[in-house]
Scaffold this motif. Structure first.
Motif, PDB file in Angstrom:
ATOM      1  N   ARG A  25       0.830  -1.214   0.000  1.00  0.00           N
ATOM      2  CA  ARG A  25       0.000   0.000   0.000  1.00  0.00           C
ATOM      3  C   ARG A  25       0.860   1.259   0.000  1.00  0.00           C
ATOM      4  O   ARG A  25       0.559   2.231  -0.703  1.00  0.00           O
ATOM      5  CB  ARG A  25      -0.953  -0.008   1.192  1.00  0.00           C
ATOM      6  N   LEU A  26       1.935   1.244   0.790  1.00  0.00           N
ATOM      7  CA  LEU A  26       2.833   2.404   0.823  1.00  0.00           C
ATOM      8  C   LEU A  26       3.484   2.646  -0.534  1.00  0.00           C
ATOM      9  O   LEU A  26       3.571   3.789  -1.010  1.00  0.00           O
ATOM     10  CB  LEU A  26       3.920   2.206   1.887  1.00  0.00           C
ATOM     11  N   ILE A  27       3.934   1.571  -1.155  1.00  0.00           N
ATOM     12  CA  ILE A  27       4.558   1.697  -2.474  1.00  0.00           C
ATOM     13  C   ILE A  27       3.546   2.193  -3.493  1.00  0.00           C
ATOM     14  O   ILE A  27       3.859   3.047  -4.332  1.00  0.00           O
ATOM     15  CB  ILE A  27       5.176   0.351  -2.912  1.00  0.00           C
ATOM     16  N   THR A  28       2.320   1.672  -3.418  1.00  0.00           N
ATOM     17  CA  THR A  28       1.274   2.093  -4.350  1.00  0.00           C
ATOM     18  C   THR A  28       0.965   3.576  -4.189  1.00  0.00           C
ATOM     19  O   THR A  28       0.797   4.297  -5.178  1.00  0.00           O
ATOM     20  CB  THR A  28       0.002   1.246  -4.137  1.00  0.00           C
ATOM     21  N   TYR A  29       0.917   4.051  -2.951  1.00  0.00           N
ATOM     22  CA  TYR A  29       0.678   5.476  -2.704  1.00  0.00           C
ATOM     23  C   TYR A  29       1.821   6.322  -3.275  1.00  0.00           C
ATOM     24  O   TYR A  29       1.581   7.321  -3.959  1.00  0.00           O
ATOM     25  CB  TYR A  29       0.516   5.733  -1.205  1.00  0.00           C
TER      26      TYR A  29
END
Length: 80
Positions: A25-29
């Motif tokens: 999720r962090l990478i996607t953000y």
């Protein structure tokens, strides 16, 4: 971004998969932010990072795609 992760259906430690999902999720953000800034190289790097995290999740027993949106690019990174 819609998560379709079912922790109970996997064979591995649920906490590990939750941690990997948080990283994804962090990478996607970060990837979406870079994309909004038209920063092509960081987007490419983050695609690779997301692919690596998804590959790790699949190796740990994840059976379903993690994200409905952006899965094509992530799966392409996992395949290579």
């Amino acid at each position: 971004m819609t998560a379709v992760l079912s922790i109970e259906m996997t064979n591995q430690d649920p906490d590990s998969l939750k941690e990997l999902a948080s990283i994804a999720r962090l990478i996607t953000y970060a990837r979406q932010s870079a994309k909004n800034l038209n920063a092509e190289f960081p987007v490419w790097c983050l695609d690779l990072a997301l692919g690596a995290v998804l590959q790790e999740m699949y190796a740990n027993g994840l059976q379903m795609p993690l994200f409905e949106e952006g899965t094509d690019r992530a799966n392409m990174a996992v395949a290579h």
